[in-house]
Scaffold this active site. Structure first.
Site, PDB file in Angstrom:
ATOM      1  CB  SER A 171     -17.888 -61.982   1.925  1.00 22.13           C
ATOM      2  OG  SER A 171     -18.928 -61.723   2.813  1.00 22.13           O
ATOM      3  CG  ASP A 224     -16.988 -63.646 -16.861  1.00 23.05           C
ATOM      4  OD1 ASP A 224     -17.025 -64.628 -17.621  1.00 23.05           O
ATOM      5  OD2 ASP A 224     -15.949 -63.276 -16.273  1.00 23.05           O
ATOM      6  CB  ALA A 273     -20.046 -69.894  10.044  1.00 21.61           C
ATOM      7  CE1 TYR A 303     -26.658 -72.077  15.926  1.00 24.45           C
ATOM      8  CE2 TYR A 303     -27.168 -71.208  13.745  1.00 24.45           C
ATOM      9  CZ  TYR A 303     -27.288 -71.141  15.131  1.00 24.45           C
ATOM     10  OH  TYR A 303     -28.054 -70.162  15.698  1.00 24.45           O
ATOM     11  CG  HIS A 309     -21.620 -58.935  -0.709  1.00 28.92           C
ATOM     12  ND1 HIS A 309     -22.029 -60.219  -0.421  1.00 28.92           N
ATOM     13  CD2 HIS A 309     -20.526 -58.706   0.056  1.00 28.92           C
ATOM     14  CE1 HIS A 309     -21.223 -60.747   0.481  1.00 28.92           C
ATOM     15  NE2 HIS A 309     -20.291 -59.842   0.798  1.00 28.92           N
ATOM     16  CG  ASN A 335     -15.173 -59.982   7.202  1.00 28.34           C
ATOM     17  OD1 ASN A 335     -14.624 -61.076   7.093  1.00 28.34           O
ATOM     18  ND2 ASN A 335     -15.712 -59.350   6.179  1.00 28.34           N
ATOM     19  CG  ASP A 343     -24.553 -62.206  -1.092  1.00 34.31           C
ATOM     20  OD1 ASP A 343     -24.616 -60.967  -1.061  1.00 34.31           O
ATOM     21  OD2 ASP A 343     -23.585 -62.853  -0.650  1.00 34.31           O
ATOM     22  CG  ASN A 381     -17.044 -65.988 -20.887  1.00 43.17           C
ATOM     23  OD1 ASN A 381     -16.014 -65.659 -20.272  1.00 43.17           O
ATOM     24  ND2 ASN A 381     -18.221 -65.456 -20.622  1.00 43.17           N
ATOM     25  CD  GLN A 407     -12.213 -56.202   6.498  1.00 43.03           C
ATOM     26  OE1 GLN A 407     -11.123 -56.714   6.359  1.00 43.03           O
ATOM     27  NE2 GLN A 407     -12.833 -56.159   7.628  1.00 43.03           N
ATOM     28  CB  VAL A 411     -23.159 -74.167   9.010  1.00 38.76           C
ATOM     29  CG1 VAL A 411     -22.664 -73.139   7.998  1.00 38.76           C
ATOM     30  CG2 VAL A 411     -24.678 -74.108   9.126  1.00 38.76           C
TER      31      VAL A 411
END
Length: 651
Positions: free
Chosen positions: A330, A149, A278, A280, A171, A262, A140, A184, A106, A283
């Protein structure tokens, strides 16, 4: 955020069967919705009790896809029939389907000042943390390595048939920009622009992957010495293999920061829980907040949630040198990853658990007071401006000697506006204790002189000036009380390894000292080679303990024998002989002297000049009756006094 969605059933081992004392059994879950046959190869993660047996897999017609070394497992392709047969082998610890992944996303604009990130006008001329030298991996779809950048330090791909770790989806590049977009004057600026960024490609161009690829990525990050990894992806099902992998990596000091997930349902229910990995404990689970610091209903909630960060309408880098606005957990996750990098730079000496606890405590509480299911500990906050002021140095250092060479150092606390993390202790310039959180140290040493230094270190890694103390470590003799006149001299020569005691723990200070023992003391003081050897004296054999020192000192004309050619090593040594030997062996600092008159020392005495020199230096004084008594035997205590004074006067 990328979502792991299971398409297959799983093979599990009962938790009660993990103990080695139980027989291993495997229960297969219900068939998946896909049309799978017993002869169709499927993807599995096979865990072994010890080292994986690759021959066993090939014998069953399987193919090894990757080796998951940290958890003693293999990612393989097997038929269901082969998997069922494999489950019967006692070497197998667990079998589970290698679950697939698919992407959901999203979208957000950064709200870095809500995260305690300092504004330029607040910084003035001060510099702020940038994540310098902190290694961060993004697990990812890859990172666009050509984006103007972004600077990517390296990477790896675990996607089959895709050797490049560059992004073919967008992503991963978006996540990377939030963390480390360069300062920069182009595009945006990430929160930690100076981290060393690594692209760990575990998802393909459609955002799909498998748990084994995630495990591969985490193992690679650990092996490469990365400090933090960002996982903006989730899976709905638990995995024994994945839990083993993240737990092992966390034990090794890797921070694993993952999206909570999500949810498409806008009404919270039990299904809106935190997803894996996540969920666990090892994490750090990250949820999102909107522009009003409110919990968006899509953001995964639950007791495992640890922190939240902006996750709605985030503008960041994208593929093909572009920028996009996205929403989701994310996008919140890389905010937390970046700020973790800032903390890691700010507090390099904190342990993994200590740093995690500090970040939890500094979070801005949102929602219900304390940790709650929607915000965890609250919204992550960047560290305060750098602390560059070192603590005051430790004070009031003292020491105490105990038997067995034990030295106990004590000191008083240093002061600092940041918490003191501990004290570094140095002995003779070498650090012997790092970050000791105490005001006392016990050290065991051999007799000798030691320079101890102690400094304080605060949380920011600033080390104070060192406070120093010189320690004289010596044996404690039962017959040498500190109240006796000779104790200071005996302790000195013992610390210099010139004279020791007897096996019964005594020194016997009043015992006359023989010539052989006196020569040994001089040889040790001069650091001569005392290895036993033949001598020119018939009464000093190679087996005699002092033969080496007698031989080398005779060769250097420091000692002579008697007219009959003997040395008489067991004869007691006299005061005149001692002064003569010391005069030959040492050069005193003070050469000028005044004549000392002793009624029993005439100019024709062989030791006259030596007696005058050492008497003038107050090393060998006479008696109250005006005599020197040159032929009087010297005791061990007197010998210690002669030596101690001579060495100090000649240094």
């Amino acid at each position: 955020m990328l979502n792991f969605t299971s398409k297959l059933g799983a093979v599990f081992i009962s938790a009660s069967l993990l103990a080695s004392s139980f027989s291993i059994q495997h229960t297969f879950a219900a068939e998946s919705q896909q049309n799978e046959t017993n002869t169709t190869k499927q993807s599995y993660i096979i865990g072994f009790n010890s080292q994986p047996d690759e021959n066993l897999i090939t014998q069953l017609g399987g193919t090894i896809n990757s080796r998951l070394q940290s958890i003693h497992a293999l990612s393989v392709s097997l038929t269901k029939d082969a998997a069922e047969r494999l489950a019967q082998y006692p070497s197998i610890k667990f079998i589970e389907h290698d679950k697939p992944v698919e992407m959901e996303e999203q979208s957000i604009d950064p709200k870095i000042y809500e995260l305690n990130y300092p504004k330029p006008e607040e910084l003035g001329t001060e510099s702020y943390f940038t994540g310098q030298d902190i290694k961060v991996g993004v697990l990812d779809t890859g990172i666009d390595t050509t984006h103007e950048d972004l600077t990517v330090s390296g990477g790896v791909s675990f996607v089959p048939d895709t050797p490049s770790y560059t992004d073919d989806n967008g992503h991963g590049t978006h996540v990377a920009g939030i963390i480390a977009a360069q300062n920069n004057n182009v595009g945006i600026r990430g929160l930690a622009p100076n981290v060393k960024l690594y692209s760990i490609k575990v998802l393909d161009e459609d955002g799909l992957g498998q748990y084994s690829q995630i495990i591969d990525g985490i193992e690679w990050a650990t092996q490469q010495g990365l400090h933090i990894v960002n996982l903006s992806l989730t899976g709905k099902e638990s995995s024994y293999a994945l839990k083993l992998a993240v737990d092992e990596a966390y034990k090794k000091g890797l921070y694993i920061i993952a999206a909570s997930g999500n949810h498409s349902n806008n009404t919270f229910n039990e299904d809106q829980s935190v997803y894996y990995p996540a969920k666990y404990e090892s994490v750090i689970a990250v949820g999102a907040v909107d522009q009003y610091n409110k919990h968006p209903k899509f953001s995964g909630s639950g007791p495992e949630l640890e922190l939240v960060a902006p996750g709605v309408d985030i503008y960041s880098t994208y593929m093909n040198n572009t920028y996009e606005t996205l929403t989701g957990t994310s996008m919140a996750t890389p905010y937390v990853t970046a700020i973790y990098a800032l903390y890691k730079e700010a507090f390099p000496l904190l342990t993994t658990a200590e740093l995690r606890n500090k970040i939890q405590q500094r979070a801005k509480d949102l929602g219900a007071a304390g940790r709650d299911v929607n915000y965890g500990f609250g919204m992550i906050q960047a560290p305060e401006l750098p602390d560059t002021t070192p603590p005051t140095k430790p004070g009031n250092i003292s020491y105490k000697l105990s038997s067995g060479g034990k030295v106990t150092l004590t000191w008083t606390a240093s002061q600092d506006h940041s918490p003191i993390l501990g004290y570094n202790v140095y002995r003779n310039g070498e650090e012997i204790k790092n970050l000791l959180y105490s005001f006392q140290l016990n050290d065991t040493v051999k007799p000798g002189y030691y320079n101890y230094e102690i400094s304080a270190v605060d949380e920011a890694g600033n080390e104070s000036q060192k406070s120093a103390i010189k320690v004289r470590a010596h044996q404690l003799f039962s017959d040498v009380p500190t109240s006796k006149w000779f104790s200071e001299y005996i302790f000195d020569v013992n610390a210099r390894n010139i004279a020791g005691g007897y096996p019964d723990g005594k020194f016997y200070p009043e015992k006359p000292i023989p010539r052989g023992e006196a020569i040994t003391m001089i040889g040790r003081a001069l650091k001569l080679d005392g290895t036993p050897r033949l001598t020119t004296f018939p009464d000093v054999t190679e087996k005699y303990f002092a033969s080496g020192y007698i031989a080398v000192m005779a060769q250097n004309n420091l000692v002579t024998g008697y007219p009959d050619g003997s040395f008489k090593p067991t004869n007691t040594i006299t005061r005149a002989e001692v002064v003569t030997l010391l005069n030959r062996a040492f050069t005193l600092n003070t050469q000028s002297r005044t004549t000392k008159k002793f009624s029993d020392v005439t100019r024709d005495l062989y030791a006259y000049e030596a007696i005058q020199k050492f008497a003038s230096a107050s090393i060998a004084t006479g008696y109250n009756d005006g005599t020197f008594q040159p032929n009087k035997p010297v005791t061990r205590a007197e010998m210690a006094a002669f030596f101690s004074k001579t060495i100090k006067e000649s240094n």
